[in-house]
Design a protein around this motif. Sequence first.
Motif, PDB file in Angstrom:
ATOM      1  N   HIS A   1       0.824  -1.204   0.000  1.00  0.00           N
ATOM      2  CA  HIS A   1       0.000   0.000   0.000  1.00  0.00           C
ATOM      3  C   HIS A   1       0.861   1.258   0.000  1.00  0.00           C
TER       4      HIS A   1
ATOM      5  N   HIS B   1     -12.057   5.851  -6.949  1.00  0.00           N
ATOM      6  CA  HIS B   1     -11.106   5.021  -6.189  1.00  0.00           C
ATOM      7  C   HIS B   1     -10.953   5.696  -4.833  1.00  0.00           C
TER       8      HIS B   1
ATOM      9  N   PRO C   1      -9.481   5.990  -0.822  1.00  0.00           N
ATOM     10  CA  PRO C   1      -8.482   5.621   0.188  1.00  0.00           C
ATOM     11  C   PRO C   1      -9.148   5.308   1.523  1.00  0.00           C
TER      12      PRO C   1
ATOM     13  N   THR D   1      -4.285   5.984   3.429  1.00  0.00           N
ATOM     14  CA  THR D   1      -3.759   4.687   2.996  1.00  0.00           C
ATOM     15  C   THR D   1      -4.483   4.274   1.722  1.00  0.00           C
ATOM     16  N   ILE D   2      -3.692   3.892   0.727  1.00  0.00           N
ATOM     17  CA  ILE D   2      -4.242   3.590  -0.601  1.00  0.00           C
ATOM     18  C   ILE D   2      -3.717   2.249  -1.095  1.00  0.00           C
ATOM     19  N   TRP D   3      -4.624   1.423  -1.566  1.00  0.00           N
ATOM     20  CA  TRP D   3      -4.234   0.218  -2.296  1.00  0.00           C
ATOM     21  C   TRP D   3      -5.444  -0.275  -3.075  1.00  0.00           C
ATOM     22  N   THR D   4      -5.225  -1.261  -3.916  1.00  0.00           N
ATOM     23  CA  THR D   4      -6.322  -1.815  -4.705  1.00  0.00           C
ATOM     24  C   THR D   4      -6.777  -3.112  -4.061  1.00  0.00           C
TER      25      THR D   4
ATOM     26  N   LEU E   1      -0.901  -2.940  -5.375  1.00  0.00           N
ATOM     27  CA  LEU E   1      -0.901  -1.622  -6.003  1.00  0.00           C
ATOM     28  C   LEU E   1      -1.088  -1.684  -7.505  1.00  0.00           C
ATOM     29  N   THR E   2      -1.886  -0.728  -8.018  1.00  0.00           N
ATOM     30  CA  THR E   2      -2.064  -0.572  -9.459  1.00  0.00           C
ATOM     31  C   THR E   2      -1.809   0.894  -9.814  1.00  0.00           C
TER      32      THR E   2
ATOM     33  N   SER F   1      -3.837   3.135 -10.717  1.00  0.00           N
ATOM     34  CA  SER F   1      -4.825   4.071 -10.164  1.00  0.00           C
ATOM     35  C   SER F   1      -4.507   4.441  -8.712  1.00  0.00           C
ATOM     36  N   ASP F   2      -3.781   3.597  -8.013  1.00  0.00           N
ATOM     37  CA  ASP F   2      -3.348   3.956  -6.652  1.00  0.00           C
ATOM     38  C   ASP F   2      -2.362   5.122  -6.691  1.00  0.00           C
TER      39      ASP F   2
ATOM     40  N   ALA G   1      -2.898   8.863  -5.232  1.00  0.00           N
ATOM     41  CA  ALA G   1      -1.929   9.374  -4.256  1.00  0.00           C
ATOM     42  C   ALA G   1      -1.337  10.707  -4.710  1.00  0.00           C
TER      43      ALA G   1
END
Lengths: 77, 77
Positions: A8, A37, A39, A51-54, A60-61, A63-64, A68
């Motif tokens: 992430h 998308h 967070p 915090t960001i993830w797919t 992670l992709t 778009s994360d 961010a």
Amino acid sequence: MAGGNEHHLAKTYTWPDFKTALDFVNQVGAIAEVEGHHPDLFLAWGKVEVTIWTHKIDGLTESDFVLAAKIDALPQY
Amino acid sequence: MAGGNEHHLAKTYTWPDFKTALDFVNQVGAIAEVEGHHPDLFLAWGKVEVTIWTHKIDGLTESDFVLAAKIDALPQY
């Protein structure tokens, strides 16, 4: 936004009080709706942890990183 | 709001999407400003986790229960 681990992206933004931190949460929320998308946001007095993830791939992709970067371009204290 | 342990009060509120969860965060924020007492808020897609305690004593005081009750009286999904 500094990279976290491979799973992430995470960054903590500090603010002078609760209200300015909440304003930031709303700005992040507006970006999230546009991006489609979202967070995770931890809001406490004077800080917001983003915090960001797919979720779909539990990683992670692209778009994360886009999300961010857009969050990190918001005005900061 | 259900009691947590002796240290804090905690409750998770579920919502149908990010926007309604964020709306709840803003309603909680408005209450917090009026009370002059602020919870920690974890916002993720479709949920908000509220945690309340009094930092100064690292435990619970009457104002924690007042804040929790006012938050819990907000409209829920």
